[in-house]
Design an enzyme around this catalytic site. Structure first.
Site, PDB file in Angstrom:
ATOM      1  N   HIS A  65      18.309  60.670  39.201  1.00  8.61           N
ATOM      2  CA  HIS A  65      17.484  60.335  40.262  1.00  8.61           C
ATOM      3  C   HIS A  65      18.032  60.916  41.463  1.00  8.61           C
ATOM      4  O   HIS A  65      17.462  60.686  42.610  1.00  8.61           O
ATOM      5  CB  HIS A  65      17.530  58.877  40.385  1.00  8.61           C
ATOM      6  CG  HIS A  65      16.827  57.962  39.351  1.00  8.61           C
ATOM      7  ND1 HIS A  65      15.177  57.993  39.781  1.00  8.61           N
ATOM      8  CD2 HIS A  65      17.104  57.797  37.952  1.00  8.61           C
ATOM      9  CE1 HIS A  65      14.713  57.240  38.525  1.00  8.61           C
ATOM     10  NE2 HIS A  65      15.836  57.242  37.750  1.00  8.61           N
TER      11      HIS A  65
ATOM     12  N   LYS B 257      12.031  52.784  54.919  1.00  8.12           N
ATOM     13  CA  LYS B 257      12.737  53.427  53.797  1.00  8.12           C
ATOM     14  C   LYS B 257      14.155  52.918  53.946  1.00  8.12           C
ATOM     15  O   LYS B 257      14.616  52.646  55.165  1.00  8.12           O
ATOM     16  CB  LYS B 257      12.687  54.862  53.502  1.00  8.12           C
ATOM     17  CG  LYS B 257      13.125  55.546  54.771  1.00  8.12           C
ATOM     18  CD  LYS B 257      12.763  57.278  54.624  1.00  8.12           C
ATOM     19  CE  LYS B 257      11.557  57.909  54.778  1.00  8.12           C
ATOM     20  NZ  LYS B 257      11.038  58.220  53.360  1.00  8.12           N
ATOM     21  N   ARG B 258      15.111  53.133  52.866  1.00  6.83           N
ATOM     22  CA  ARG B 258      16.443  52.732  53.335  1.00  6.83           C
ATOM     23  C   ARG B 258      17.109  53.341  54.175  1.00  6.83           C
ATOM     24  O   ARG B 258      16.708  54.735  54.371  1.00  6.83           O
ATOM     25  CB  ARG B 258      17.402  52.990  51.806  1.00  6.83           C
ATOM     26  CG  ARG B 258      16.964  52.387  50.564  1.00  6.83           C
ATOM     27  CD  ARG B 258      17.011  50.604  51.022  1.00  6.83           C
ATOM     28  NE  ARG B 258      18.459  50.271  51.045  1.00  6.83           N
ATOM     29  CZ  ARG B 258      19.588  49.665  50.062  1.00  6.83           C
ATOM     30  NH1 ARG B 258      19.079  49.510  48.948  1.00  6.83           N
ATOM     31  NH2 ARG B 258      20.519  49.748  50.436  1.00  6.83           N
TER      32      ARG B 258
ATOM     33  N   LYS C 275      18.239  60.862  55.252  1.00  6.72           N
ATOM     34  CA  LYS C 275      16.807  60.407  55.522  1.00  6.72           C
ATOM     35  C   LYS C 275      16.332  60.478  57.102  1.00  6.72           C
ATOM     36  O   LYS C 275      15.146  60.528  57.373  1.00  6.72           O
ATOM     37  CB  LYS C 275      16.536  58.959  55.180  1.00  6.72           C
ATOM     38  CG  LYS C 275      16.508  58.950  53.472  1.00  6.72           C
ATOM     39  CD  LYS C 275      16.239  57.279  53.101  1.00  6.72           C
ATOM     40  CE  LYS C 275      16.249  57.090  51.649  1.00  6.72           C
ATOM     41  NZ  LYS C 275      15.024  57.504  50.792  1.00  6.72           N
TER      42      LYS C 275
ATOM     43  N   THR D 225       8.841  58.111  47.167  1.00 10.58           N
ATOM     44  CA  THR D 225       7.682  57.197  46.662  1.00 10.58           C
ATOM     45  C   THR D 225       7.032  56.934  47.910  1.00 10.58           C
ATOM     46  O   THR D 225       5.891  56.935  47.759  1.00 10.58           O
ATOM     47  CB  THR D 225       7.808  56.572  45.437  1.00 10.58           C
ATOM     48  OG1 THR D 225       8.848  55.599  46.041  1.00 10.58           O
ATOM     49  CG2 THR D 225       8.506  57.139  44.096  1.00 10.58           C
TER      50      THR D 225
ATOM     51  N   LYS E 125       2.901  56.471  48.512  1.00 11.49           N
ATOM     52  CA  LYS E 125       2.290  55.319  49.056  1.00 11.49           C
ATOM     53  C   LYS E 125       1.592  55.354  50.315  1.00 11.49           C
ATOM     54  O   LYS E 125       0.059  55.031  50.331  1.00 11.49           O
ATOM     55  CB  LYS E 125       3.346  54.080  49.206  1.00 11.49           C
ATOM     56  CG  LYS E 125       4.040  53.787  47.977  1.00 11.49           C
ATOM     57  CD  LYS E 125       4.889  52.972  48.416  1.00 11.49           C
ATOM     58  CE  LYS E 125       6.385  52.891  47.406  1.00 11.49           C
ATOM     59  NZ  LYS E 125       7.269  52.133  47.682  1.00 11.49           N
TER      60      LYS E 125
HETATM   61  C1  LIG Z   1       8.775  52.689  47.888  1.00 12.88           C
HETATM   62  C2  LIG Z   1       9.755  51.932  48.560  1.00 12.88           C
HETATM   63  C3  LIG Z   1      10.974  52.503  48.584  1.00 12.88           C
HETATM   64  C4  LIG Z   1      11.039  54.069  48.552  1.00 12.88           C
HETATM   65  O1  LIG Z   1      10.725  54.853  49.737  1.00 12.88           O
HETATM   66  P1  LIG Z   1      11.237  56.345  50.150  1.00 12.88           P
HETATM   67  O2  LIG Z   1      10.381  56.509  51.501  1.00 12.88           O
HETATM   68  O3  LIG Z   1      10.680  56.925  49.018  1.00 12.88           O
HETATM   69  O4  LIG Z   1      12.708  56.334  50.249  1.00 12.88           O
HETATM   70  C5  LIG Z   1      12.183  51.756  49.220  1.00 12.88           C
HETATM   71  N1  LIG Z   1      11.896  50.467  49.266  1.00 12.88           N
HETATM   72  C6  LIG Z   1      10.860  49.919  49.206  1.00 12.88           C
HETATM   73  C7  LIG Z   1      10.757  48.450  49.434  1.00 12.88           C
HETATM   74  C8  LIG Z   1       9.638  50.504  48.674  1.00 12.88           C
HETATM   75  O5  LIG Z   1       8.429  49.911  48.516  1.00 12.88           O
END
Ligand SMILES: *Cc1c(COP(=O)(O)O)cnc(C)c1O
Length: 492
Positions: free
Chosen positions: A108, A299-300, A305, A407, A411
């Site tokens: 991952h 995101k985290r 990032k 991901t 979304k």
């Molecule tokens: C989708 C999602 C992530 C992953 O987000 P990235 O932008 O791909 O890092 C992390 N936390 C939550 C709560 C999510 O819904």
């Protein structure tokens, strides 16, 4: 180093913390025990159910798939061998065929802290039988490599399950690779980088092992559940079959020229933005205009990032609006959400800076509704389900080569946000699918980042080359945004 330590710098925890930091010997031991406990419990349950139905472990590869979800359960390779050989008296070679036939491994991340390794003395103390089994797996593995690539000593030590350097360690990523019939990355770029970086030598000796399975998201949650307005519009336009067959979304393409459809799409987005504006008001006591652009980075919190880059851009925009307040600025709401790992000090400083900038910008009457900054607390899936349907712009700006897939990018794209992003993770494939006219791509490529790391060039040169960046950094360092503690900045 093992387990997750996103900073690589020392961790400190309060005396009240119930778990020790994972770098301490006690923390290492606890972490390994936990990983073994959960892995062994899952395998024992799986084997028990299989035997109840089929009565024989030899059919295991035909009936089950054991997918190692990252490197943390890699001890499963040795554990399944132990179950076959010690508990079911299956000869070694047959047990190895069962194990490798059943197990595969998803990597991952390329970040080194996720590729665990355990000190041999710790393994010998905690899991002595597994250590013996790992030595035996390694002996067979290295014999095969030696036979195929005789005399390549560098290759042998590089693909060994045991790291012989400063203190011998078991390389769990290598164990996962050797014990799996397939190994996959989670985007085209990431799978390619696996072949070229962390598993380069393994790819040379097993060129068919690494495959790609680009990550995906469930449309049930991220469209149908979280955005009923858009779902209704899509069903109206394409028929109910679109709910079960996402490829039917391609049928919408001609509707881009349909003004009536565009109006209905805009009305759905407006409704979603009003709901998010109400949440922002309730949570932050901040009024934002739903007709402004909702510019979203959720995101985290992590240096790679690059929330920091987005905050610096926010400051640059703030300065520009203040310098020319009479210009026709497109109103924008910068929306952030995300958590930092408990011991990731720099990530916490980035959160603090975002709040400091938000306080100054939101309180400045000269910018009014042209710029607002909202950092929503406690980012989780429920909050994401509120923000994603309301986003106009999706920030996917990680340093190229660092984000395995992402991901959130998918979304937000699914819910009609435009993406501004780098050529990283699955953004690369999103670009291929939507075309360069429908996505904003900027920044260095993975190769350019790599070259930049090696050519010794320094951040100072970039600051020199951009007076605007210099002014932004100066403003942050001067304490404009943090009058009480001007020194405590994430940029230092
Ligand atoms: C989708 C999602 C992530 C992953 O987000 P990235 O932008 O791909 O890092 C992390 N936390 C939550 C709560 C999510 O819904």
């Amino acid at each position: 180093m093992s387990a997750r330590s996103p900073t690589g710098c020392g961790r400190r925890r309060s005396a009240r913390s119930s778990t020790p930091p994972t770098e301490s010997p006690a923390g290492q031991k606890l972490r390994l025990r936990q990983e073994y406990f959960f892995t062994s419990a899952a395998l024992q349950d799986l084997v028990r159910r299989h035997l109840r139905v089929y009565g024989d472990l030899r059919s295991l590869p035909d009936k089950v798939a054991i997918q190692l979800n990252d490197t943390h359960p890699a001890i499963a390779v040795a554990e399944l061998m132990r179950i076959c050989v010690d508990l079911h008296a299956i000869p070694w070679d047959e047990a190895w065929a069962i194990t490798r036939g059943s197990i595969s491994y998803t990597n991952h991340t390329l970040l080194p802290e996720a590729l665990e390794s355990w000190a041999v003395p710790l393994m010998e103390r905690l899991l002595p039988r597994h250590m013996q089994i790992i030595y035996l797996i390694n002996a067979h593995h290295l014999d095969a490599v030696r036979a195929a690539h005789h005399g390549d000593v560098r290759l042998l030590s590089s693909v060994s399950l045991i790291e012989e350097g400063h203190g011998r360690r078991v390389r769990m990523g290598h164990l996962a690779f050797v014990g799996s019939h397939k190994v996959n990355g989670v985007s085209a770029l990431h799978s390619d980088l696996l072949k070229r970086t962390v598993f380069r030598d393994f790819h040379a000796i097993a060129p068919d092992r690494i495959t790609n399975k680009t990550n995906g998201i469930t449309f049930r949650r991220w469209l149908q559940q979280s955005n009923p307005g858009l779902t209704g519009l899509l069903v109206e336009a394409s028929g109910p079959a679109v709910l079960d067959d996402a490829t039917r979304l391609e049928g919408l393409t001609p509707l881009a020229e349909d003004a009536g459809f565009r109006d209905r799409f805009a009305a759905v987005k407006r409704t979603n933005k009003e709901a998010l504006a109400a949440l922002i008001r309730q949570q932050l006591d901040l009024r934002v205009d739903p007709s402004a652009m909702f510019d979203v980075q959720i995101k985290r919190i992590h240096e790679y990032k690059r929330q920091l880059l987005n905050i610096l851009e926010t400051v640059a925009l703030y300065d520009a609006i203040r310098a020319q307040p009479h210009l026709d600025w497109a109103p924008r709401v910068k929306i952030f959400a995300g958590k930092a790992a408990a011991s990731y000090h720099r990530a916490k400083l980035i959160i603090k800076l975002a709040h400091d900038v938000a306080r100054v910008v939101n309180g400045d009457p000269t910018v009014r509704d042209r710029l607002k900054v909202a950092f929503l607390p406690n980012y989780n899936v429920s909050l994401a389900e509120m923000i994603v349907p309301a986003a106009d712009l999706s920030e996917q700006i990680s340093t190229a080569g660092m984000e395995a897939s992402g991901t959130g990018n998918m979304k937000l794209g699914l819910n009609g946000a435009l993406t501004i992003g780098t050529l990283d993770g699955a953004n690369v494939e999103m670009l291929e699918h939507v075309g360069a006219d429908n996505i904003f791509i900027f920044g260095l490529t993975t190769e350019e980042v790599e070259a930049r790391r090696h050519d010794g060039s320094h951040g100072a040169a970039s600051v020199q080359a951009s007076p605007r960046l210099g002014e932004v950094l100066e403003a942050v360092e001067s304490g404009v945004f943090s009058p009480t503690r001007p020194g405590a900045t994430a940029t230092s």
